[in-house]
Scaffold this active site. Structure first.
Site, PDB file in Angstrom:
ATOM      1  N   TYR A 142      22.041  -0.424 -23.163  1.00 30.75           N
ATOM      2  CA  TYR A 142      23.516  -0.197 -24.486  1.00 30.75           C
ATOM      3  C   TYR A 142      22.906  -0.239 -25.475  1.00 30.75           C
ATOM      4  O   TYR A 142      21.889  -0.430 -25.694  1.00 30.75           O
ATOM      5  CB  TYR A 142      23.540  -1.988 -23.322  1.00 30.75           C
ATOM      6  CG  TYR A 142      25.138  -2.780 -24.279  1.00 30.75           C
ATOM      7  CD1 TYR A 142      26.294  -2.474 -23.906  1.00 30.75           C
ATOM      8  CD2 TYR A 142      25.152  -3.642 -25.253  1.00 30.75           C
ATOM      9  CE1 TYR A 142      27.431  -1.643 -24.089  1.00 30.75           C
ATOM     10  CE2 TYR A 142      26.278  -3.541 -26.024  1.00 30.75           C
ATOM     11  CZ  TYR A 142      27.316  -3.221 -25.372  1.00 30.75           C
ATOM     12  OH  TYR A 142      28.427  -3.846 -26.336  1.00 30.75           O
ATOM     13  N   ASP A 237      17.081   3.077 -30.112  1.00 25.71           N
ATOM     14  CA  ASP A 237      18.131   2.303 -30.521  1.00 25.71           C
ATOM     15  C   ASP A 237      17.492   0.563 -30.769  1.00 25.71           C
ATOM     16  O   ASP A 237      17.127   0.255 -29.596  1.00 25.71           O
ATOM     17  CB  ASP A 237      19.515   1.912 -29.110  1.00 25.71           C
ATOM     18  CG  ASP A 237      19.881   0.728 -29.565  1.00 25.71           C
ATOM     19  OD1 ASP A 237      20.000  -0.293 -30.738  1.00 25.71           O
ATOM     20  OD2 ASP A 237      21.044   0.537 -28.745  1.00 25.71           O
ATOM     21  N   LYS A 265      21.378  -6.831 -35.212  1.00 23.54           N
ATOM     22  CA  LYS A 265      21.491  -8.323 -34.947  1.00 23.54           C
ATOM     23  C   LYS A 265      20.087  -8.662 -36.314  1.00 23.54           C
ATOM     24  O   LYS A 265      20.634  -9.501 -36.731  1.00 23.54           O
ATOM     25  CB  LYS A 265      20.466  -8.294 -33.909  1.00 23.54           C
ATOM     26  CG  LYS A 265      21.614  -7.915 -32.915  1.00 23.54           C
ATOM     27  CD  LYS A 265      20.800  -8.066 -31.306  1.00 23.54           C
ATOM     28  CE  LYS A 265      22.059  -7.665 -29.956  1.00 23.54           C
ATOM     29  NZ  LYS A 265      22.689  -7.344 -29.624  1.00 23.54           N
TER      30      LYS A 265
HETATM   31  C1  LIG Z   1      23.762  -6.243 -28.944  1.00 20.01           C
HETATM   32  C2  LIG Z   1      23.324  -4.328 -29.092  1.00 20.01           C
HETATM   33  C3  LIG Z   1      23.994  -3.710 -29.060  1.00 20.01           C
HETATM   34  C4  LIG Z   1      25.532  -3.492 -30.259  1.00 20.01           C
HETATM   35  O1  LIG Z   1      25.664  -4.452 -31.186  1.00 20.01           O
HETATM   36  P1  LIG Z   1      27.154  -5.474 -31.549  1.00 20.01           P
HETATM   37  O2  LIG Z   1      26.533  -5.573 -32.690  1.00 20.01           O
HETATM   38  O3  LIG Z   1      26.920  -5.893 -30.454  1.00 20.01           O
HETATM   39  O4  LIG Z   1      27.591  -3.882 -31.566  1.00 20.01           O
HETATM   40  C5  LIG Z   1      23.763  -2.184 -29.708  1.00 20.01           C
HETATM   41  N1  LIG Z   1      22.215  -1.594 -29.082  1.00 20.01           N
HETATM   42  C6  LIG Z   1      21.235  -2.891 -28.613  1.00 20.01           C
HETATM   43  C7  LIG Z   1      20.243  -2.030 -28.271  1.00 20.01           C
HETATM   44  C8  LIG Z   1      22.421  -4.022 -28.401  1.00 20.01           C
HETATM   45  O5  LIG Z   1      20.922  -4.790 -27.889  1.00 20.01           O
END
Ligand SMILES: *Cc1c(COP(=O)(O)O)cnc(C)c1O
Length: 433
Positions: A142, A237, A265
Protein backbone atom coordinates in the site's frame (compact mmCIF):
# COMPACT_ATOMS: atom_id res chain seq x y z
CA UNK A 1 -20.82 10.24 29.11
CA UNK A 2 -21.49 8.81 25.67
CA UNK A 3 -20.73 5.17 24.92
CA UNK A 4 -18.59 4.17 21.98
CA UNK A 5 -21.75 2.99 20.27
CA UNK A 6 -23.50 6.35 20.78
CA UNK A 7 -20.43 8.27 19.65
CA UNK A 8 -20.25 6.17 16.50
CA UNK A 9 -23.96 6.62 15.74
CA UNK A 10 -23.56 10.39 16.11
CA UNK A 11 -20.38 10.41 14.03
CA UNK A 12 -22.13 8.57 11.22
CA UNK A 13 -24.62 11.39 10.89
CA UNK A 14 -21.93 13.93 10.07
CA UNK A 15 -18.85 12.03 8.93
CA UNK A 16 -18.99 9.66 5.98
CA UNK A 17 -19.08 6.19 7.47
CA UNK A 18 -18.47 7.77 10.88
CA UNK A 19 -14.70 7.73 10.38
CA UNK A 20 -12.06 9.77 8.60
CA UNK A 21 -10.19 6.71 7.34
CA UNK A 22 -12.01 3.45 6.53
CA UNK A 23 -9.99 0.93 8.58
CA UNK A 24 -11.02 2.78 11.76
CA UNK A 25 -14.58 1.56 11.31
CA UNK A 26 -13.59 -1.98 12.43
CA UNK A 27 -15.62 -3.54 9.64
CA UNK A 28 -13.06 -6.29 9.03
CA UNK A 29 -13.65 -7.62 12.55
CA UNK A 30 -17.35 -6.79 12.72
CA UNK A 31 -17.04 -4.56 15.77
CA UNK A 32 -17.95 -0.99 16.70
CA UNK A 33 -14.92 1.29 16.78
CA UNK A 34 -13.64 2.66 20.08
CA UNK A 35 -13.49 6.42 20.51
CA UNK A 36 -10.44 7.50 22.44
CA UNK A 37 -10.15 10.21 25.03
CA UNK A 38 -6.49 10.03 26.01
CA UNK A 39 -3.27 8.11 25.71
CA UNK A 40 -0.06 8.03 27.65
CA UNK A 41 2.85 5.70 27.07
CA UNK A 42 1.50 2.41 25.71
CA UNK A 43 -1.92 2.84 27.32
CA UNK A 44 -4.95 4.45 25.75
CA UNK A 45 -8.31 5.20 27.36
CA UNK A 46 -11.60 5.20 25.50
CA UNK A 47 -14.54 7.52 26.18
CA UNK A 48 -16.15 4.83 28.38
CA UNK A 49 -13.10 5.06 30.63
CA UNK A 50 -11.70 1.66 29.70
CA UNK A 51 -7.92 1.35 29.35
CA UNK A 52 -6.10 -0.67 26.70
CA UNK A 53 -2.52 -1.67 25.99
CA UNK A 54 -2.08 -0.24 22.51
CA UNK A 55 -0.48 -2.13 19.62
CA UNK A 56 -1.82 0.15 16.90
CA UNK A 57 0.30 3.15 17.82
CA UNK A 58 -1.71 5.38 15.50
CA UNK A 59 -0.74 2.89 12.73
CA UNK A 60 2.97 3.34 13.24
CA UNK A 61 4.01 6.83 14.28
CA UNK A 62 4.10 6.25 18.04
CA UNK A 63 7.42 4.47 18.33
CA UNK A 64 7.97 6.35 21.61
CA UNK A 65 4.44 5.70 22.84
CA UNK A 66 1.67 8.25 23.31
CA UNK A 67 2.41 11.79 24.42
CA UNK A 68 6.15 11.44 25.11
CA UNK A 69 7.28 14.43 27.10
CA UNK A 70 9.94 15.57 24.64
CA UNK A 71 7.43 15.61 21.80
CA UNK A 72 4.67 17.33 23.78
CA UNK A 73 7.11 20.00 24.95
CA UNK A 74 8.36 20.60 21.41
CA UNK A 75 4.84 20.85 19.99
CA UNK A 76 3.74 23.27 22.72
CA UNK A 77 6.75 25.49 22.21
CA UNK A 78 6.32 25.50 18.44
CA UNK A 79 2.59 26.28 18.62
CA UNK A 80 3.24 29.28 20.86
CA UNK A 81 5.47 30.72 18.14
CA UNK A 82 2.69 30.41 15.52
CA UNK A 83 1.32 27.28 13.98
CA UNK A 84 2.15 28.26 10.42
CA UNK A 85 3.87 30.88 8.30
CA UNK A 86 3.68 29.40 4.81
CA UNK A 87 7.31 30.48 4.63
CA UNK A 88 10.55 28.67 5.40
CA UNK A 89 11.56 27.95 8.99
CA UNK A 90 14.98 26.79 10.16
CA UNK A 91 13.64 23.68 11.88
CA UNK A 92 12.48 22.28 8.51
CA UNK A 93 16.11 22.26 7.40
CA UNK A 94 17.17 20.62 10.66
CA UNK A 95 14.65 17.82 10.19
CA UNK A 96 15.49 17.42 6.50
CA UNK A 97 19.19 17.23 7.31
CA UNK A 98 18.59 14.61 10.00
CA UNK A 99 16.62 12.49 7.53
CA UNK A 100 19.26 12.85 4.80
CA UNK A 101 22.06 11.95 7.20
CA UNK A 102 20.18 8.84 8.32
CA UNK A 103 19.02 7.53 4.95
CA UNK A 104 21.60 6.43 2.37
CA UNK A 105 19.05 7.02 -0.42
CA UNK A 106 18.30 10.67 0.41
CA UNK A 107 20.50 13.58 -0.64
CA UNK A 108 17.57 15.92 -0.38
CA UNK A 109 13.95 15.61 0.73
CA UNK A 110 10.72 17.48 0.38
CA UNK A 111 8.27 17.49 3.27
CA UNK A 112 4.57 16.80 2.73
CA UNK A 113 1.52 16.30 4.94
CA UNK A 114 0.77 12.64 4.33
CA UNK A 115 2.35 9.49 2.99
CA UNK A 116 -0.20 9.49 0.19
CA UNK A 117 0.94 12.90 -0.95
CA UNK A 118 4.58 11.88 -0.71
CA UNK A 119 4.19 8.74 -2.83
CA UNK A 120 2.03 10.59 -5.35
CA UNK A 121 4.76 13.21 -5.68
CA UNK A 122 7.54 10.63 -5.89
CA UNK A 123 5.71 8.97 -8.79
CA UNK A 124 5.24 12.28 -10.57
CA UNK A 125 8.92 12.99 -10.14
CA UNK A 126 9.84 9.55 -11.48
CA UNK A 127 7.61 10.07 -14.50
CA UNK A 128 8.93 13.58 -15.04
CA UNK A 129 12.56 12.50 -14.73
CA UNK A 130 12.27 9.49 -17.04
CA UNK A 131 9.63 10.79 -19.43
CA UNK A 132 7.87 7.41 -19.11
CA UNK A 133 4.27 6.70 -18.08
CA UNK A 134 4.13 3.29 -16.40
CA UNK A 135 4.67 2.20 -12.80
CA UNK A 136 5.35 -1.24 -11.36
CA UNK A 137 3.87 -2.01 -7.96
CA UNK A 138 3.27 -5.18 -5.97
CA UNK A 139 -0.01 -6.71 -4.85
CA UNK A 140 -0.48 -6.21 -1.11
CA UNK A 141 1.83 -3.21 -0.90
CA UNK A 142 0.00 0.00 0.00
CA UNK A 143 1.34 3.40 -0.91
CA UNK A 144 -1.57 5.62 0.05
CA UNK A 145 -4.81 6.38 -1.75
CA UNK A 146 -3.19 7.73 -4.91
CA UNK A 147 -5.32 6.96 -8.00
CA UNK A 148 -2.57 5.18 -9.91
CA UNK A 149 -1.70 3.08 -6.85
CA UNK A 150 -5.24 2.01 -5.96
CA UNK A 151 -4.94 -0.67 -8.54
CA UNK A 152 -5.01 -4.42 -8.14
CA UNK A 153 -3.60 -7.14 -10.30
CA UNK A 154 -5.48 -7.86 -13.50
CA UNK A 155 -6.88 -11.31 -14.12
CA UNK A 156 -3.92 -12.67 -16.03
CA UNK A 157 -0.45 -12.96 -14.53
CA UNK A 158 0.94 -10.25 -16.77
CA UNK A 159 -1.88 -7.86 -17.46
CA UNK A 160 -2.27 -4.23 -16.58
CA UNK A 161 -3.96 -3.44 -13.32
CA UNK A 162 -7.63 -2.88 -12.77
CA UNK A 163 -9.08 -0.12 -10.56
CA UNK A 164 -9.26 -1.08 -6.90
CA UNK A 165 -11.69 1.72 -6.07
CA UNK A 166 -14.66 3.28 -7.78
CA UNK A 167 -13.54 6.59 -9.24
CA UNK A 168 -10.16 5.32 -10.42
CA UNK A 169 -10.38 5.30 -14.19
CA UNK A 170 -9.36 2.37 -16.34
CA UNK A 171 -6.92 4.61 -18.20
CA UNK A 172 -5.10 5.49 -14.98
CA UNK A 173 -5.04 1.84 -13.92
CA UNK A 174 -3.69 0.87 -17.32
CA UNK A 175 -0.42 2.62 -16.49
CA UNK A 176 0.09 0.53 -13.37
CA UNK A 177 1.54 -2.96 -13.60
CA UNK A 178 0.74 -5.01 -10.49
CA UNK A 179 2.94 -8.01 -9.73
CA UNK A 180 3.09 -10.53 -6.89
CA UNK A 181 5.48 -9.66 -4.06
CA UNK A 182 8.66 -11.72 -3.63
CA UNK A 183 8.64 -13.02 -7.20
CA UNK A 184 11.55 -11.84 -9.35
CA UNK A 185 10.40 -13.73 -12.47
CA UNK A 186 7.35 -11.53 -12.85
CA UNK A 187 9.46 -8.41 -12.58
CA UNK A 188 11.80 -9.70 -15.25
CA UNK A 189 8.92 -10.48 -17.58
CA UNK A 190 7.23 -7.12 -17.01
CA UNK A 191 10.45 -5.25 -17.76
CA UNK A 192 11.16 -7.44 -20.78
CA UNK A 193 7.72 -6.53 -22.11
CA UNK A 194 7.39 -2.83 -21.21
CA UNK A 195 10.82 -1.80 -19.90
CA UNK A 196 11.13 1.29 -22.07
CA UNK A 197 7.77 2.59 -20.84
CA UNK A 198 8.28 2.08 -17.11
CA UNK A 199 9.20 5.10 -14.98
CA UNK A 200 9.62 3.33 -11.65
CA UNK A 201 9.17 0.31 -9.46
CA UNK A 202 7.68 1.19 -6.07
CA UNK A 203 7.92 -1.32 -3.25
CA UNK A 204 7.55 -1.64 0.50
CA UNK A 205 11.01 -3.04 1.31
CA UNK A 206 9.48 -4.87 4.26
CA UNK A 207 5.78 -5.10 3.55
CA UNK A 208 3.43 -4.09 6.34
CA UNK A 209 0.12 -3.52 4.61
CA UNK A 210 -0.82 -7.15 3.89
CA UNK A 211 0.37 -7.93 7.38
CA UNK A 212 4.13 -8.06 7.84
CA UNK A 213 5.81 -9.87 4.95
CA UNK A 214 9.59 -9.99 4.73
CA UNK A 215 11.35 -9.81 1.37
CA UNK A 216 13.03 -13.11 0.53
CA UNK A 217 16.80 -13.06 0.30
CA UNK A 218 18.04 -11.22 -2.76
CA UNK A 219 14.58 -10.14 -3.88
CA UNK A 220 14.95 -6.40 -3.43
CA UNK A 221 18.47 -6.42 -4.89
CA UNK A 222 17.17 -8.18 -8.01
CA UNK A 223 14.18 -5.88 -8.37
CA UNK A 224 16.42 -2.83 -8.02
CA UNK A 225 18.87 -4.19 -10.61
CA UNK A 226 16.17 -5.07 -13.17
CA UNK A 227 14.51 -1.71 -12.65
CA UNK A 228 17.70 0.30 -13.14
CA UNK A 229 18.85 -1.82 -16.05
CA UNK A 230 15.97 -0.42 -18.06
CA UNK A 231 16.52 3.16 -16.91
CA UNK A 232 13.61 3.20 -14.46
CA UNK A 233 13.84 4.38 -10.85
CA UNK A 234 13.75 2.16 -7.79
CA UNK A 235 11.44 3.69 -5.16
CA UNK A 236 11.32 2.35 -1.62
CA UNK A 237 8.18 3.23 0.26
CA UNK A 238 9.44 3.47 3.81
CA UNK A 239 6.41 5.26 5.24
CA UNK A 240 6.00 2.38 7.68
CA UNK A 241 9.55 1.05 7.95
CA UNK A 242 11.45 4.33 7.99
CA UNK A 243 12.94 4.85 11.48
CA UNK A 244 10.70 1.96 12.64
CA UNK A 245 12.77 -1.12 11.79
CA UNK A 246 16.05 0.73 12.32
CA UNK A 247 17.56 4.19 12.41
CA UNK A 248 17.80 4.88 8.69
CA UNK A 249 14.99 2.48 7.88
CA UNK A 250 14.90 -0.73 5.88
CA UNK A 251 17.36 0.65 3.35
CA UNK A 252 20.03 0.87 6.00
CA UNK A 253 19.00 -2.38 7.70
CA UNK A 254 19.08 -4.30 4.41
CA UNK A 255 21.83 -2.17 2.86
CA UNK A 256 20.00 -1.34 -0.38
CA UNK A 257 20.02 2.16 -1.76
CA UNK A 258 16.90 3.35 -3.57
CA UNK A 259 16.74 6.22 -6.08
CA UNK A 260 13.75 7.71 -4.27
CA UNK A 261 12.37 7.10 -0.79
CA UNK A 262 8.91 7.78 0.62
CA UNK A 263 8.59 8.48 4.33
CA UNK A 264 5.84 9.24 6.86
CA UNK A 265 4.49 7.92 10.16
CA UNK A 266 7.48 7.92 12.59
CA UNK A 267 9.09 11.02 11.04
CA UNK A 268 6.03 13.06 12.02
CA UNK A 269 5.94 11.95 15.64
CA UNK A 270 2.15 11.58 15.46
CA UNK A 271 1.54 14.80 13.53
CA UNK A 272 0.58 15.01 9.83
CA UNK A 273 4.02 15.00 8.27
CA UNK A 274 5.60 12.86 5.58
CA UNK A 275 8.36 13.25 3.01
CA UNK A 276 9.91 11.96 -0.15
CA UNK A 277 13.56 12.22 -0.97
CA UNK A 278 16.27 10.86 -3.16
CA UNK A 279 19.28 11.52 -5.32
CA UNK A 280 20.10 15.20 -5.67
CA UNK A 281 19.90 15.13 -9.48
CA UNK A 282 16.35 13.79 -9.23
CA UNK A 283 15.16 16.03 -6.40
CA UNK A 284 16.49 19.07 -8.26
CA UNK A 285 13.94 18.41 -10.98
CA UNK A 286 11.20 19.56 -8.62
CA UNK A 287 9.77 23.07 -8.89
CA UNK A 288 11.05 25.75 -8.38
CA UNK A 289 14.41 24.47 -9.72
CA UNK A 290 12.96 22.02 -12.17
CA UNK A 291 9.88 21.23 -14.24
CA UNK A 292 8.08 18.76 -11.92
CA UNK A 293 5.44 20.63 -9.94
CA UNK A 294 4.82 19.83 -6.27
CA UNK A 295 3.56 22.09 -3.48
CA UNK A 296 1.67 22.37 -0.19
CA UNK A 297 0.21 25.26 1.84
CA UNK A 298 1.02 23.52 5.13
CA UNK A 299 4.00 21.42 3.96
CA UNK A 300 6.82 21.57 6.50
CA UNK A 301 4.37 22.88 9.08
CA UNK A 302 6.35 24.08 12.10
CA UNK A 303 4.27 22.22 14.71
CA UNK A 304 4.44 18.96 12.77
CA UNK A 305 8.15 19.46 12.13
CA UNK A 306 8.77 20.05 15.84
CA UNK A 307 7.10 16.72 16.68
CA UNK A 308 9.12 14.88 14.04
CA UNK A 309 12.34 16.52 15.11
CA UNK A 310 11.75 15.70 18.78
CA UNK A 311 10.97 12.07 17.90
CA UNK A 312 13.98 11.57 15.66
CA UNK A 313 16.23 13.36 18.16
CA UNK A 314 15.16 10.90 20.86
CA UNK A 315 15.82 7.96 18.56
CA UNK A 316 19.19 9.27 17.47
CA UNK A 317 20.43 10.10 20.93
CA UNK A 318 19.17 6.81 22.41
CA UNK A 319 20.08 4.13 19.87
CA UNK A 320 19.47 1.53 22.56
CA UNK A 321 15.75 2.13 21.93
CA UNK A 322 15.99 -0.07 18.84
CA UNK A 323 17.69 -2.83 20.80
CA UNK A 324 15.03 -2.59 23.49
CA UNK A 325 12.25 -2.72 20.88
CA UNK A 326 13.84 -5.84 19.42
CA UNK A 327 13.99 -7.56 22.81
CA UNK A 328 10.40 -6.61 23.73
CA UNK A 329 9.06 -7.62 20.34
CA UNK A 330 10.96 -10.91 20.25
CA UNK A 331 9.52 -11.73 23.66
CA UNK A 332 6.02 -10.93 22.38
CA UNK A 333 6.56 -13.04 19.26
CA UNK A 334 7.83 -16.04 21.20
CA UNK A 335 5.15 -15.76 23.87
CA UNK A 336 2.37 -15.57 21.29
CA UNK A 337 3.75 -18.50 19.33
CA UNK A 338 3.97 -20.68 22.42
CA UNK A 339 0.52 -19.65 23.60
CA UNK A 340 -0.98 -20.53 20.20
CA UNK A 341 0.87 -23.84 20.16
CA UNK A 342 -0.42 -24.76 23.60
CA UNK A 343 -3.97 -24.00 22.49
CA UNK A 344 -3.50 -25.90 19.24
CA UNK A 345 -4.19 -22.83 17.10
CA UNK A 346 -2.13 -22.59 13.92
CA UNK A 347 -0.35 -19.26 13.62
CA UNK A 348 2.51 -17.92 11.57
CA UNK A 349 4.13 -14.88 13.12
CA UNK A 350 6.08 -12.54 10.87
CA UNK A 351 8.15 -9.87 12.55
CA UNK A 352 10.78 -7.28 11.77
CA UNK A 353 11.91 -5.35 14.84
CA UNK A 354 8.86 -3.79 16.45
CA UNK A 355 6.38 -4.55 13.65
CA UNK A 356 4.71 -7.93 13.67
CA UNK A 357 1.70 -9.84 12.36
CA UNK A 358 0.09 -12.98 13.72
CA UNK A 359 -1.29 -14.75 10.65
CA UNK A 360 -3.94 -17.31 11.54
CA UNK A 361 -2.51 -20.06 9.36
CA UNK A 362 0.54 -22.34 9.28
CA UNK A 363 2.45 -20.10 6.85
CA UNK A 364 4.98 -19.17 5.68
CA UNK A 365 3.55 -16.03 4.03
CA UNK A 366 5.50 -14.53 1.13
CA UNK A 367 2.86 -12.57 -0.74
CA UNK A 368 -0.73 -11.36 -0.77
CA UNK A 369 -2.18 -14.68 -1.93
CA UNK A 370 -0.36 -16.34 0.94
CA UNK A 371 -1.62 -13.76 3.45
CA UNK A 372 -5.16 -14.30 2.20
CA UNK A 373 -5.03 -17.94 3.17
CA UNK A 374 -5.36 -16.82 6.81
CA UNK A 375 -8.41 -17.70 8.86
CA UNK A 376 -9.86 -14.21 9.19
CA UNK A 377 -12.85 -15.49 11.17
CA UNK A 378 -10.46 -16.77 13.82
CA UNK A 379 -8.59 -13.48 13.74
CA UNK A 380 -11.82 -11.55 14.32
CA UNK A 381 -12.69 -13.64 17.36
CA UNK A 382 -9.17 -13.31 18.66
CA UNK A 383 -9.35 -9.54 18.18
CA UNK A 384 -12.60 -9.28 20.12
CA UNK A 385 -11.29 -11.50 22.93
CA UNK A 386 -8.12 -9.41 23.22
CA UNK A 387 -10.13 -6.22 23.24
CA UNK A 388 -12.36 -7.55 26.04
CA UNK A 389 -9.22 -8.15 28.06
CA UNK A 390 -7.86 -4.65 27.46
CA UNK A 391 -5.46 -5.20 24.56
CA UNK A 392 -6.01 -3.06 21.49
CA UNK A 393 -4.85 -4.73 18.26
CA UNK A 394 -5.18 -3.53 14.68
CA UNK A 395 -8.71 -4.47 13.57
CA UNK A 396 -7.67 -6.54 10.57
CA UNK A 397 -5.64 -9.68 9.90
CA UNK A 398 -3.73 -7.76 7.24
CA UNK A 399 -2.14 -5.09 9.42
CA UNK A 400 1.04 -4.79 11.44
CA UNK A 401 1.04 -4.57 15.22
CA UNK A 402 3.48 -2.02 16.61
CA UNK A 403 5.42 -2.25 19.85
CA UNK A 404 6.61 1.07 21.29
CA UNK A 405 9.43 2.00 23.59
CA UNK A 406 6.79 2.82 26.19
CA UNK A 407 5.77 -0.83 26.44
CA UNK A 408 7.30 -2.65 29.41
CA UNK A 409 8.03 -6.34 29.90
CA UNK A 410 5.03 -6.41 32.19
CA UNK A 411 2.77 -5.05 29.40
CA UNK A 412 4.13 -7.59 26.94
CA UNK A 413 3.61 -10.43 29.39
CA UNK A 414 0.07 -9.27 30.14
CA UNK A 415 -0.65 -9.35 26.41
CA UNK A 416 0.80 -12.86 26.12
CA UNK A 417 -1.39 -14.06 29.00
CA UNK A 418 -4.45 -12.48 27.44
CA UNK A 419 -3.57 -14.10 24.12
CA UNK A 420 -3.17 -17.46 25.80
CA UNK A 421 -6.70 -17.11 27.13
CA UNK A 422 -8.01 -15.90 23.75
CA UNK A 423 -6.32 -18.70 21.76
CA UNK A 424 -7.80 -21.26 24.13
CA UNK A 425 -11.29 -19.99 23.33
CA UNK A 426 -10.91 -20.29 19.58
CA UNK A 427 -12.84 -23.40 18.80
CA UNK A 428 -10.93 -25.65 16.42
CA UNK A 429 -12.32 -25.63 12.90
CA UNK A 430 -14.88 -28.41 12.39
CA UNK A 431 -13.42 -31.19 10.29
CA UNK A 432 -15.12 -31.49 6.91
CA UNK A 433 -16.20 -35.02 5.98
C1 LIG B 1 0.60 4.46 5.84
C2 LIG B 1 1.29 4.20 4.57
C3 LIG B 1 1.16 5.07 3.47
C4 LIG B 1 0.16 6.19 3.44
O1 LIG B 1 0.45 7.21 4.33
P1 LIG B 1 -0.76 8.21 4.73
O2 LIG B 1 -0.08 9.20 5.63
O3 LIG B 1 -1.80 7.37 5.40
O4 LIG B 1 -1.26 8.82 3.49
C5 LIG B 1 1.94 4.85 2.36
N1 LIG B 1 2.80 3.82 2.31
C6 LIG B 1 2.96 2.95 3.34
C7 LIG B 1 3.95 1.85 3.23
C8 LIG B 1 2.19 3.11 4.49
O5 LIG B 1 2.32 2.21 5.48
Amino acid sequence: MASNREAFDEARRYIAGGVNSPVRAFKAVGETPLFFASGYGCKITDIEGREYVDYVGSWGPHILGHAPEAVVTAITRAAKSSTSFGAPTVSETTLARMICEALPGCDRVRLTNSGTEASMSALRLARGATGRPKIVKFAGCYHGHVDSLLVSAGSGALTFGSPDSAGVTASVAADTIVLPYNDVDHVERAYAEWGDQIAATIVEPIAGNMGVVMPVRGYLESVAAITRESGALFIMDEVMTGFRVAWGGAQRLLNIQPDLTVLGKVIGGGMPLAAFGGRADLMDQLAPEGPVYQAGTLSGNPVAVSAGLATLTQLRSHPQIYRRLEVLSARLELGLRKAAERAGVKVYIARCGSMLTVFFQAGPVHDLDGARRSNTGQFSRFHALMREQGHYLPPSQFEAWFVSNAHTFRDIDATISAAEHAFAQLVPEPVAN
